[in-house]
Design an enzyme around this catalytic site. Structure first.
Site, mmCIF file in Angstrom:
data_model
loop_
_atom_site.group_PDB
_atom_site.id
_atom_site.type_symbol
_atom_site.label_atom_id
_atom_site.label_comp_id
_atom_site.label_asym_id
_atom_site.label_seq_id
_atom_site.Cartn_x
_atom_site.Cartn_y
_atom_site.Cartn_z
ATOM 1 N N GLY A 114 0.838 -1.207 0.000
ATOM 2 C CA GLY A 114 0.000 0.000 0.000
ATOM 3 C C GLY A 114 0.865 1.247 0.000
ATOM 4 O O GLY A 114 2.077 1.173 -0.208
ATOM 5 N N LYS A 154 3.676 0.564 -10.293
ATOM 6 C CA LYS A 154 3.641 1.981 -9.890
ATOM 7 C C LYS A 154 5.040 2.585 -9.793
ATOM 8 O O LYS A 154 5.214 3.792 -9.947
ATOM 9 C CB LYS A 154 2.856 2.146 -8.589
ATOM 10 C CG LYS A 154 3.387 1.361 -7.385
ATOM 11 C CD LYS A 154 4.352 2.121 -6.538
ATOM 12 C CE LYS A 154 5.104 1.236 -5.579
ATOM 13 N NZ LYS A 154 6.025 1.950 -4.699
ATOM 14 N N ASP A 205 -0.992 3.639 -3.667
ATOM 15 C CA ASP A 205 0.462 3.519 -3.800
ATOM 16 C C ASP A 205 0.978 4.374 -4.964
ATOM 17 O O ASP A 205 2.069 4.947 -4.898
ATOM 18 C CB ASP A 205 0.819 2.043 -4.021
ATOM 19 C CG ASP A 205 2.183 1.697 -3.433
ATOM 20 O OD1 ASP A 205 2.866 2.604 -2.955
ATOM 21 O OD2 ASP A 205 2.544 0.501 -3.469
#
Ligand SMILES: NC(=O)c1ccc[n+]([C@@H]2O[C@H](COP(=O)([O-])OP(=O)(O)OC[C@H]3O[C@@H](n4cnc5c(N)ncnc54)[C@H](O)[C@@H]3O)[C@@H](O)[C@H]2O)c1
Length: 333
Positions: free
Chosen positions: A137, A193, A246
């Site tokens: 997260g 990400k 995230d």
């Protein structure tokens, strides 16, 4: 109270040890770096990785993998993905009873492009895997160690395992843990990400502004959705803590090493110089190769990933790739 081993006493391993120690669990950190281990045992700090904050007395450290494995049946993986395979082989050679594996490393394995859970199941003898949970997260070690409010998700295909990890980590003062079940989607989001964090750092390094960053985050979300869904994850995961949560923290925070690497790349450093200049892991630089290849194989449109790949591996200039992105054929959102 549980006994728990953490493999990797870097910034994140130390921050996780802090939470578990604050929750009165007994923690043993394993690392190959002897001076880190001695510093933790003698001074309860890891100043090279986390200049602020101390570790509770419940936290000890060792350079012996056997001691770390024998200490507990809960093993947390917290090493860079480039060393994950060798670490897992070492664990497999020493393991004698079933363990719950909790992964916190964010990336795909270089070369094989496997998710961490796939690497664990490929290497560890299945009779010794009690379960697998991804704990992931929007979390920076630098804020967790200072006990600033943070949220995270405990993700497993086994609800009981996800809940167990939620219980041991949740701290009502500063660390709120949710549960989730989309392991594929969460593992993919937490790896992908990092590529967008590099892209965001590149924009910063070029002196571009908030408009550019907001545009990047929005379009990155669209690309992430394409990739995650095509690779077997759920679309809903994109809109949760392990997805947009995230993505936002890593593309907007100066704590992100991937973001910092992007700034350096935009200012003219090549990849080798950038990695050499940083004391901590830059997972996105490796992940971009994997994600770029997968995207091409699946015939997906991922222009931002392509752009980051071109800067890192084809030595294209950042301003040049941004100009290309701005000049793509016009389309509906
Ligand atoms: N730093 C964060 O805020 C954060 C947050 C969430 C997830 N993560 C993820 O956690 C993972 C680790 O990141 P980090 O920030 O702690 O990295 P780091 O560079 O701070 O630390 C890595 C640690 O791993 C140790 N190590 C290297 N090779 C090893 C080996 N073969 N055996 C045992 N230990 C070894 C190093 O000595 C070092 O202490 C990464 O995948 C990262 O994406 C980091």
């Amino acid at each position: 109270m549980e006994k728990i081993s953490i493999i990797g006493a870097g910034s994140w391993g130390s921050a996780l040890a802090r939470i578990l120690g604050d929750n009165h669990h007994q923690v043993l950190l394993y690392d190959t770096n002897e001076s880190t281990v001695n510093e933790i045992n003698n001074f309860h700090t890891n100043l090279a990785k986390l200049p602020i904050g101390e570790l509770p007395f419940e936290v000890r450290a060792t350079t012996s993998i056997k001691d770390a494995i024998d200490f507990t049946d809960i093993i947390i993986l917290c090493v860079p993905t480039k060393v994950l395979r060798s670490v897992l082989h070492l664990i497999n050679e020493n393991i004698t009873s079933p363990k719950l594996f909790i992964n916190t490393s964010k990336g795909l394995e270089p070369d094989t492009y496997l998710r961490v859970s796939e690497v664990v199941y490929a290497i560890i003898n299945h009779q010794f895997i009690k379960g697998f949970v991804a704990l992931t997260g929007p979390t920076h070690a630098e804020e967790v160690i200072r006990q600033l409010p943070t949220t995270i998700c405990s993700v497993s295909t086994n609800k009981e395992d996800a809940k167990f990890v939620q219980q041991i980590f949740n701290n009502s003062t500063y660390f709120r843990v949710y549960t989730g079940s989309d392991l594929i989607g969460s593992e993919l989001c937490s790896a992908i990400k990092n590529v967008y964090a590099i892209a965001s750092g590149m924009l910063e390094g070029c002196g571009y502004g908030d408009n550019a960053r907001a545009g990047l985050i929005s379009r990155a979300l669209v690309e992430m959705k394409r990739l995650v869904v095509a690779m077997g994850g759920k679309e809903d995961t994109i809109y949760g803590l392990t997805g947009i949560g995230d993505l936002v923290v890593t593309t907007t925070s100066h704590y992100s090493r991937n973001f910092q690497a992007g700034v350096k790349l935009a200012k003219g450093s090549n990849l080798a110089e950038t990695i050499a200049s940083m004391s901590m892991v830059v997972e996105g630089a490796r992940t971009v190769e994997a994600v770029y290849d997968v995207s091409k194989k699946l015939n997906l449109s991922t222009p931002i990933i392509d752009a980051v790949y071109s800067v890192i591996y084809k030595q294209q200039g950042v301003k040049e790739v941004v100009a290309e992105l701005m000049n793509r054929a016009l389309k509906d959102e």
